[in-house]
Scaffold this motif. Structure first.
Motif: not given
Length: 301
Positions: A241-242, A244-245, A270
């Motif tokens: 997830q991180d 991708c961000r 987010y």
């Protein structure tokens, strides 16, 4: 000017550069691309009370790295358990000494904390990161970490250095007062953030994810008999997830651009965590640099 730096004992006050305070919540984002330097908060900590215990990677794992006996100045002595204490210029100082950490930082998140002894004075005591090409010794008193493109450093005078450029970042440290310096390297977002006595000073450098060479922790000092001890070393496993961000936010640079995507609120919040539209720090001008460097005792560190 003498080439020997000794403890000033604060016989005279030092001139200060005025820096307007800016407050931000811990973990706030600042900066521009390409390794830019950005401001932070100026929260004061009372010298009468112990600094709070703080670790931004509290959920991470112990990393247990230490300082390199090979990559260090001849004026650096390593002491204590696992050689975690750095003692600079054990007799007297005629220049600037540094030491490199063993931990390679790229592509991960790392936090380390340095307990600095009360001998805070002189031309430059610095904390930060650098490549293997960063100098670890100079026969002159100078801001060595960040003097060129191979280093990113914070001086005890509250100034950030990279590629020879100095930018105002925070208040000058109190002289002859022990302090704790935390350093958070985020290799996914490409940022370096400093903490002082448990207070987040904001993102200092960006664009570090674009550096192909290995990066390492580095500290250096011009002042005789100064000492730093590595107390906390944490490492965090970065999730998908991180990652991708980080990729998304290379294209989305402002809150207005994010709003145009019309994403669900939880996702939008987010992503918004890493947006900061504050103006970049101002470069130190020649007059301010002269004021910071003018010190009756810096010639005798």
């Amino acid at each position: 000017m003498s080439d020997v730096e000794v403890d000033p004992q604060q016989a005279y006050p030092h001139p200060m550069v005025a820096i307007a305070p800016r407050r931000r919540r811990p973990g706030g984002r600042r900066g521009v691309g390409g390794g830019g330097l950005q401001p932070g908060s100026l929260d004061a900590v009372s010298s009468s009370s112990p600094p709070p215990r703080f670790c931004p990677l509290a959920e991470g794992v112990e990393d247990n790295w230490t300082w390199s006996k090979r990559h260090r100045s001849k004026e650096v002595v390593l002491r204590g358990p696992n050689s975690r204490t750095v003692h600079f210029h054990p007799n007297w100082s005629k220049g600037t000494a540094g030491v490199q950490g063993k931990r390679s930082l790229n592509n991960g998140r790392y936090y380390w904390e340095l307990h600095v002894s009360q001998r805070v004075f002189g031309t430059s005591i610095m904390f930060g990161i650098g490549t293997k090409a960063a100098r670890l010794h100079a026969n002159a008193f100078r801001n060595m970490l960040g003097e060129n493109e191979h280093g990113w450093g914070l001086s005890h005078k509250g100034v950030l250095w990279h590629n020879g450029v100095a930018l105002l970042y925070t208040k000058r440290f109190r002289e002859n007062q022990p302090t704790q310096i935390g350093v958070l390297f985020d290799g996914i977002e490409g940022t370096l953030t400093f903490y002082k006595d448990g207070k987040c000073l904001g993102v200092a450098f960006r664009g570090l994810d674009q550096i192909d060479e290995p990066l390492y922790p580095i500290v250096c000092s011009t002042a005789a008999k100064t000492e730093m001890t590595l107390k906390c070393t944490k490492r965090e496993f970065v999730n998908l997830q991180d990652r991708c961000r980080a990729v998304i936010m290379r294209r989305v640079r402002s809150a207005s651009q994010l709003e145009k995507l019309k994403l669900p609120l939880p996702i939008s919040e987010y992503l918004r965590e890493v947006i900061d539209e504050k103006e970049p720090l101002r470069q130190v001008n020649q007059l301010e640099m002269c004021i910071m460097n003018y010190d009756l005792y810096e010639a005798r560190e």
